[in-house]
Design a protein around this motif. Structure first.
Motif, PDB file in Angstrom:
ATOM      1  N   SER A 210       0.842  -1.208   0.000  1.00 48.12           N
ATOM      2  CA  SER A 210       0.000   0.000   0.000  1.00 48.12           C
ATOM      3  C   SER A 210       0.873   1.252   0.000  1.00 48.12           C
ATOM      4  N   PRO A 211       1.100   1.850  -1.165  1.00 52.42           N
ATOM      5  CA  PRO A 211       0.644   1.419  -2.492  1.00 52.42           C
ATOM      6  C   PRO A 211       1.573   0.353  -3.075  1.00 52.42           C
ATOM      7  N   PRO A 212       1.077  -0.426  -4.046  1.00 53.07           N
ATOM      8  CA  PRO A 212       1.925  -1.432  -4.683  1.00 53.07           C
ATOM      9  C   PRO A 212       2.995  -0.769  -5.567  1.00 53.07           C
ATOM     10  N   PRO A 213       4.056  -1.500  -5.909  1.00 54.48           N
ATOM     11  CA  PRO A 213       5.168  -0.923  -6.689  1.00 54.48           C
ATOM     12  C   PRO A 213       4.746  -0.235  -7.979  1.00 54.48           C
ATOM     13  N   GLU A 214       3.737  -0.800  -8.679  1.00 51.21           N
ATOM     14  CA  GLU A 214       3.346  -0.187  -9.962  1.00 51.21           C
ATOM     15  C   GLU A 214       2.750   1.205  -9.763  1.00 51.21           C
ATOM     16  N   VAL A 215       2.162   1.441  -8.587  1.00 47.68           N
ATOM     17  CA  VAL A 215       1.649   2.776  -8.272  1.00 47.68           C
ATOM     18  C   VAL A 215       2.815   3.695  -7.890  1.00 47.68           C
ATOM     19  N   CYS A 216       3.738   3.177  -7.102  1.00 50.69           N
ATOM     20  CA  CYS A 216       4.909   3.966  -6.696  1.00 50.69           C
ATOM     21  C   CYS A 216       5.671   4.497  -7.906  1.00 50.69           C
ATOM     22  N   GLY A 222       0.540   9.738  -8.813  1.00 48.65           N
ATOM     23  CA  GLY A 222      -0.081   8.414  -8.810  1.00 48.65           C
ATOM     24  C   GLY A 222      -0.337   7.917  -7.398  1.00 48.65           C
ATOM     25  N   ILE A 223       0.606   8.204  -6.503  1.00 52.93           N
ATOM     26  CA  ILE A 223       0.464   7.768  -5.106  1.00 52.93           C
ATOM     27  C   ILE A 223      -0.680   8.526  -4.430  1.00 52.93           C
ATOM     28  N   LYS A 224      -0.779   9.819  -4.742  1.00 49.31           N
ATOM     29  CA  LYS A 224      -1.850  10.638  -4.168  1.00 49.31           C
ATOM     30  C   LYS A 224      -3.218  10.132  -4.645  1.00 49.31           C
ATOM     31  N   ASP A 225      -3.315   9.825  -5.936  1.00 56.21           N
ATOM     32  CA  ASP A 225      -4.574   9.295  -6.486  1.00 56.21           C
ATOM     33  C   ASP A 225      -4.952   7.979  -5.820  1.00 56.21           C
TER      34      ASP A 225
END
Length: 233
Positions: A210-216, A222-225
């Motif tokens: 949380s968040p997963p790597p693909e979001v990071c 992207g993390i904020k979304d």
């Protein structure tokens, strides 16, 4: 600048005359790869405090186990390199170095981020990679000018929300820790380069959920979304 680099294979310790050079601004006492020094210091001499005009002090790659309280006398110090030593703590007096901008502490034996470091309000660069740091104190929020924070290869299981207040942070290396999540306000680090400057040191090697790597990898936006969508659920 008045500069001195100590070398010489026959030297067994720092010549005491060095500490009488009170106009010295740059002092290098790091054994280089070609081992130009035969000795490695286990303790920085207390007399280092006499060199009040120092702006740069290089003592990495020794065997330092302790930094003397007298380091606090070096009020003009801007750059200090202590990487590749055996330090497990730092003296409280380090917190008085209010001109210090760059501090290198990689590859030591720190188990926590020493509290005095969080008083260094001019710091823009801090490297504590390759230690055994388990926790970051909430007082890290005082390092408002910090642009680069390197924490890879430690034992961090969480980050305090206060990290999200370091709005000038551009480079943050969290790779190879034990992080499962990032603070919910992490997306507030709007200057962070994660989205456009891919580097495996950023967050790889963590069991992030949380968040997963693909979001990071999408960076702060992207993390904020991601965290905003969790709030809406």
């Amino acid at each position: 600048k008045k500069k001195l680099k100590i070398s010489g294979r026959e030297l067994l310790s720092v010549p005491r005359q060095v500490f009488g050079l009170d106009q010295l601004q740059v002092l290098e006492m790091s054994p280089e790869r070609e081992s130009c020094l035969r000795y490695r210091m286990e303790q920085l001499p207390q007399e280092i405090g006499h060199l009040r005009n120092l702006t740069c002090l290089y003592v990495d790659s020794n065997n330092l186990k302790k930094i003397p309280a007298e380091i606090g006398n070096l009020s003009r110090l801007e750059r200090l390199t202590l990487s590749n030593n055996s330090l497990s703590s730092l003296p409280a007096e380090m917190g008085t170095l209010q001109r210090l901008r760059s501090l290198h502490l990689a590859n030591n034996s720190l188990t926590q981020l020493p509290a005095p470091l969080c008083q260094l309000r001019s710091l823009t660069f801090l490297d504590v990679s390759d230690n055994r740091i388990v926790t970051i104190p909430s007082s890290i929020r005082h390092l408002e000018k910090l642009e680069t924070l390197l924490l890879l290869f430690n034992s961090l299981e969480s980050l305090p929300e206060d990290v999200c207040l370091l709005r000038n942070l551009r480079t943050l290396w969290l790779g190879n820790n034990h992080l499962r999540s990032l603070p919910a306000a992490f997306g507030e680090l709007v200057n962070l380069d994660w989205g456009y400057n891919y580097c495996s040191c950023n967050f790889e090697g963590n069991p992030l959920e949380s968040p997963p790597p693909e979001v990071c990898s999408r960076g702060p936006e992207g993390i904020k979304d991601y965290f905003s969508s969790l709030c809406r659920i």
